[in-house]
Structure formats: C-alpha cells, structure tokens
Design an enzyme around this catalytic site. Sequence first.
Site, PDB file in Angstrom:
ATOM      1  N   ALA A  43       0.841  -1.210   0.335  1.00 47.50           N
ATOM      2  CA  ALA A  43       0.156   0.135   0.351  1.00 47.50           C
ATOM      3  C   ALA A  43       0.626   1.330   0.108  1.00 47.50           C
ATOM      4  O   ALA A  43       1.682   1.273   0.068  1.00 47.50           O
ATOM      5  CB  ALA A  43      -0.856  -0.109   1.239  1.00 47.50           C
ATOM      6  N   HIS A  44       0.452   2.487  -0.149  1.00 49.35           N
ATOM      7  CA  HIS A  44       1.119   3.756  -0.388  1.00 49.35           C
ATOM      8  C   HIS A  44       0.589   4.319   0.933  1.00 49.35           C
ATOM      9  O   HIS A  44      -0.790   4.471   1.253  1.00 49.35           O
ATOM     10  CB  HIS A  44       0.794   4.682  -1.508  1.00 49.35           C
ATOM     11  CG  HIS A  44       1.678   5.736  -2.091  1.00 49.35           C
ATOM     12  ND1 HIS A  44       1.565   6.435  -1.845  1.00 49.35           N
ATOM     13  CD2 HIS A  44       2.548   6.269  -3.234  1.00 49.35           C
ATOM     14  CE1 HIS A  44       2.308   7.479  -2.231  1.00 49.35           C
ATOM     15  NE2 HIS A  44       2.876   6.913  -2.445  1.00 49.35           N
ATOM     16  N   PRO A  45       1.075   4.914   1.270  1.00 53.64           N
ATOM     17  CA  PRO A  45       0.518   6.051   2.399  1.00 53.64           C
ATOM     18  C   PRO A  45      -0.009   7.145   2.145  1.00 53.64           C
ATOM     19  O   PRO A  45      -1.122   7.324   3.157  1.00 53.64           O
ATOM     20  CB  PRO A  45       2.117   6.433   3.258  1.00 53.64           C
ATOM     21  CG  PRO A  45       3.381   6.305   2.051  1.00 53.64           C
ATOM     22  CD  PRO A  45       2.493   5.477   1.248  1.00 53.64           C
ATOM     23  N   ARG A  93      -9.126   4.631   4.066  1.00 53.36           N
ATOM     24  CA  ARG A  93      -9.016   3.593   4.232  1.00 53.36           C
ATOM     25  C   ARG A  93      -9.072   2.254   3.633  1.00 53.36           C
ATOM     26  O   ARG A  93      -9.411   1.303   2.868  1.00 53.36           O
ATOM     27  CB  ARG A  93      -7.318   3.513   4.301  1.00 53.36           C
ATOM     28  CG  ARG A  93      -6.036   2.369   3.790  1.00 53.36           C
ATOM     29  CD  ARG A  93      -4.242   2.192   3.880  1.00 53.36           C
ATOM     30  NE  ARG A  93      -4.247   3.800   4.546  1.00 53.36           N
ATOM     31  CZ  ARG A  93      -3.332   4.145   2.918  1.00 53.36           C
ATOM     32  NH1 ARG A  93      -3.387   3.029   1.773  1.00 53.36           N
ATOM     33  NH2 ARG A  93      -2.865   5.077   3.370  1.00 53.36           N
TER      34      ARG A  93
END
Length: 397
Positions: A229-231, A284
């Site tokens: 995942a991307h922050p 998210r």
Amino acid sequence: MLPLDDLLVIDLTRVLSGPFATMQLGDLGARVIKIERPGGGDDTRGFGPPFLAGESAYFLAVNRNKESVSIDLADPRGREAVARMLARADVLVENFRPGVLDRLGLGPAQTLARNPRLVYASISGYGHAGLPSFSSRPGYDLILQGVGGVMSVTGEPDGPPLKAGLPIADLAAGLYAVIGVLTALHARGRTGRGQHVDVSMLDGLISILSYQAGLALATGVVPGRMGNAHPTIVPYQTFRARDGWLNIGCGNDALFRSFCQASGHANLAGDPRYRTNADRVRHRDALLAELGPLVAARDAADWLAALEAAGVPCGPVLDVGQALAHPQAAAREMLRTIVHPSAGEIRVTGVPVRLADTPGDLRLPPPLLGEHTDAFLREAGLSNEEIAAMRRDGVAE
C-alpha cells in the site's frame, strides 16, 4: 561513435556497487580496465551456482564491456604498473574500505597529486568523510538496508522487517557514483582539474527514502511497513484477483472515478468518504474492505482489459522470467545476446540509457580473469622479461 569512447577508466572495484557503476560507463563507450587480484579475482567470480562453463552468472551480469587485468596491488611492481596507467587515465573507481588504498600509495590525495585531471570515485558503506568510527566499517547491502531505514518500511504491517528483493543499497550507490563521475568530468571540462567523488551506500539510501523521509520530517511520525500500500494515495497497491495478482494505481480523483466506472460500481466515487484522495486515505480500511471482494470476483486479465480501456494505471505482477520476456522490453532491446570466450552465447540485460544520436552498446563480453593482463602491462611500458618475472612471482596472472 559512443558517447564516452574518449575516456579511460581504471576499475579497482569488486562485488556489486562498483562493478555495476563501471559497467554503466563501459556500456556508454568508456574503456574500462578492471584490476583483479591473482588467484581468484573479483569475489563474485566464485558466487554460485549457477555457473556457465565455470563462469559465475553473478559476475557475468555486471562485468561486460571491461578488460580484466590480474595484478597484485600488494606488490610494488603491481602498484607501479597501475600507477603508470593512472597517470593518463580519466577516471578511477574503487570500493575498498577507506584508508586501504592510502596505505598502498593509491589513495585519492596521492593519486590526484600525480594526475590532477583524474576523477577519483570512491564507493563505500558509510563514506570517507564523517565519523571515523563509521568510515572504516565494511559496506554490505543487507546491513545498510537496515541502517538506512529501508527494511523498516518494507514488508507487511504485522510481519518482520524485510530487505528489498534487489540489493538497492549497492545499486543506488553504483548509480550515484556514475552521476558523480559524469558531474566531475563536466566540471573538469571547465576547470581542467579532476577531484575526489565520495559516494556512500548510506547516503544513497537516505536520498532514495524520498517521500518517506519527507513524511517523517514534516510530521514527526515515523513511517512503518504497509505492505504494497501507499501511505498517501488510495487505492494504490496490489490486489488479489480471482486467479492471481495485479497492481492498481489511482493517482488522482479522476482516475478513481474511472476505476469505479470500469468496475461497475460508479456509486463508490460518489460516497462522501471516498470523493477525494484525502478522504480515501482517511477511510482507507473501509474502502479496501469494499474493493478487496470486488476485485477478487473477476480474473486478473478481465480487470487489466477493463482498466486499461478506461485509462486506469494497472499491471500484472510478473516474475523475473516474465519481466525479461515482456514484449516492450524486447522492443527496447533490454535482453541481448553476447558471445563469451568460454561460456559461448550468453544472454544479458541491455543498455537502459537510450541516446538518440550516440547510443551505448555491448562491445565486450564479461572478461576471463587476467584475459588482458599482458596487453595492459605492455601498455604500461613493461618489457616481456619484466612481465614474465611478474607472472613467475605470482604478481600478475
């Protein structure tokens, strides 16, 4: 004409970071003379299996476009021969521990005094400048990935820290060394003088922490492991489809709306929790709880076809063999064949920097140990009798 074909590079490197750097220079046309120790040469000549006709696949991967000269630098005759060539070389690249070459009379200050036009590039774990207690430490990729913060952000949130699947501390240092060499050569064109280029594996990793460092510095919150995942972007990660894995990256709100439309769930884009990227980052877990089953209900190929048609960034998760066989890699000649003197035809990766008018090329296969020793010593001014004596005494091979 090759772009760097007027450069003579003396290569005192071994293993990966240095050889990777000098291979890039060789690919772009520089004459690279690799100095190796008698009785084994570069450590990677013994890394394996696999071996091809006795040659390490590891060594073959990062040592094309070079000549091999096997000389013992611990012997004054060996040092003198190398010093003679350094007196007219353009570049020296080395990755000994700081201080080792100084003790042999081949350190940066000593060598630059004899040839002020030389660009002397050093690659080490922690750098020549800075705290002496660190400068003297060896540089190993695994250790530096830990010290440089990379392992702390690699892996699943509830799993152990992981190193990257590629030795990025070595590779980043090698690429920064090439940048440093080319920059110093450009400066030499204006000043007439070379200089010492000091590259450390730690510096390279700190640099490529990039936005992860930026997040920590801006917020004071230390980033952790997030898997794929991307922050700061959602969705931007790997998803499991019904029959495999794929990556989906919605880098802006318009792409997210296109993704929702292509998925048959346009309503998601209108949900107030997901309207903007900032909203999606805040929610998210809720969004991924909806997207996970949605993606898993269809085959990866179906998703790729639908998302590509909608202009949504996506791609399959290929293994190394599949990546090497990718049609675009083939179209860009990123898989080449070269003839090795003992292994025959071997396949290697291509030249990644494409220049329109003066492209690089594969001119020489990875050399046999000491394949060019005699020619080098003659070029350095030694007689046949002196060369024979050096070989007899084990100084040259």
